[in-house]
Design a protein around this motif. Structure first.
Motif, short mmCIF file in Angstrom:
data_model
loop_
_atom_site.label_atom_id
_atom_site.label_comp_id
_atom_site.label_asym_id
_atom_site.label_seq_id
_atom_site.Cartn_x
_atom_site.Cartn_y
_atom_site.Cartn_z
N HIS A 165 -21.11 -13.92 -8.70
CA HIS A 165 -22.57 -14.51 -8.69
C HIS A 165 -23.13 -13.54 -9.55
O HIS A 165 -23.99 -14.29 -10.58
N LEU A 166 -22.97 -12.35 -9.75
CA LEU A 166 -23.81 -11.60 -10.77
C LEU A 166 -23.62 -11.92 -12.08
O LEU A 166 -24.35 -12.09 -13.08
N ARG A 169 -24.84 -15.11 -13.18
CA ARG A 169 -26.26 -15.02 -13.66
C ARG A 169 -26.90 -14.30 -14.73
O ARG A 169 -27.98 -14.17 -15.02
N THR A 171 -26.00 -11.14 -15.32
CA THR A 171 -26.05 -9.60 -15.01
C THR A 171 -24.86 -9.12 -14.61
O THR A 171 -24.86 -8.65 -13.13
N GLU A 188 -28.47 -13.14 -0.73
CA GLU A 188 -28.71 -13.84 -1.75
C GLU A 188 -27.19 -15.03 -2.37
O GLU A 188 -27.35 -15.87 -2.59
N ALA A 192 -26.32 -18.85 -2.20
CA ALA A 192 -26.03 -19.35 -3.47
C ALA A 192 -24.53 -19.99 -3.39
O ALA A 192 -24.20 -21.29 -3.79
#
Length: 330
Positions: A165-166, A169, A171, A188, A192
């Motif tokens: 996920h990061l 994104r 990051t 979060e 998602a």
């Protein structure tokens, strides 16, 4: 009460099968909640009580293709191990008249992908799960990991792919930094992914740490050995009481991760020790050093992060921990 599915952001009273974290009693001289009376002081399996026939049947219904994915490292990894006191086993193969036998010498059951059992961590002078004392453990088989093997370790697994996920994104998670994974971040990622939680789930969280470690040059891995208490850092769950409450109130039966110790390293003593809260006070199994890269890829391909999780815990009387021997059926 029903184990109906709830959203990641909404664990409601109508779905609860155990008291709310805030309603649990606290230790006599510490503001730390314990669940020793939820299933009775004689209980020996902790939050695995949340997995019964209903939860196993629901988990079986997540299987679509029948594909099986291993969630564990080879037994000789991490290589080298990160703890000085946990040397790698010696594999001895002996010739027999019919072929071969073999054995493992100096085999640390928590040296690779594994579960921490209820004999692993105590709550200081308050004792182990249920208030057991060192004398109780020394004079009986109580809380041995064989109790989990007898009950059966399997149910619905849910992958929360924090690393994926990061990265998506923009990051990406740094595997060698003490990044705290908060309950808000878990929610979060779950949102998602379109992932929902149910009572009795096994929460599986990917940080990408084992993938990062395996890709390091041998000399870099060698430098990390023995640094757990002196400079080692990796992402993990924040060790706060709030995180303990989040995991309890979502009624997870267990938590497994691909990092070294589930919680963030180094441990912030001001925030407390999540191992102590979860294992000794909540009876929750903790899995460490799992290998989740293949599972994450398959989950992305099928647009679903739920699966049937099975773990062959060793039926070892008085066992403190066990190799995970875990697979996901998709």
């Amino acid at each position: 009460m029903s184990g109906a599915t709830t959203t990641a952001l909404d664990t409601t009273e109508t779905t609860r099968r155990a008291p709310a974290f805030a309603d649990l009693p606290t230790l006599p001289d510490r503001d730390e909640h314990h669940a020793w009376d939820v299933w009775g002081r004689a209980d020996e399996i902790g939050t695995l009580n949340l997995i019964g026939p209903e939860q196993r049947l629901a988990a079986a219904r997540t299987v679509r293709s029948g594909e099986m994915v291993s969630l564990t490292l080879p037994l000789d990894e991490p290589d080298p191990g990160l703890f000085d006191e946990r040397s790698c086993y010696r594999h001895v193969v002996e010739d027999t008249a019919a072929g071969h036998d073999d054995r493992l010498d100096e085999f640390y059951l928590q040296g690779s992908s594994q579960w921490d059992g209820l004999r692993h961590i105590n709550a200081g002078r308050h004792g182990y799960w249920g208030g057991r004392t060192e004398h109780d453990l020394a004079t009986s088989d109580v809380l041995g990991i064989d109790r989990w093997a007898e009950h059966g370790f399997g149910g619905r697994g849910v992958l929360i792919d924090v690393a994926g996920h990061l990265a998506a994104r923009g990051t990406p998670l740094a595997a060698d930094e003490p990044v705290e994974i908060t309950s808000a971040l878990l929610d979060e990622v779950a949102g998602a992914q379109g992932t929902t939680f149910a009572s009795g789930d096994v929460l599986v969280v990917r940080t990408g740490w084992t993938e990062w470690y395996r890709a390091l040059p041998a000399e870099h891995r060698a430098r990390l050995r023995g640094t757990i208490g002196s400079g080692f850092a990796c992402p993990g769950l924040e060790s706060t009481k709030d995180m303990a409450g989040y995991l309890w109130d979502h009624e997870f039966a267990a938590v497994a991760m691909d990092n070294v110790g589930v919680e963030v390293f180094p441990v912030d003593r001001a925030k407390g020790f999540l191992h102590r809260r979860l294992i000794a006070l909540q009876g929750m199994p903790l899995g460490e050093l799992w290998h989740l890269a293949d599972l994450a890829e398959r989950c992305r391909e099928r647009s679903s992060h739920e699966f049937l999780l099975v773990s062959g815990v060793l039926p070892l009387p008085r066992g403190v921990g066990s190799p995970a021997n875990a697979h996901a059926l998709l």
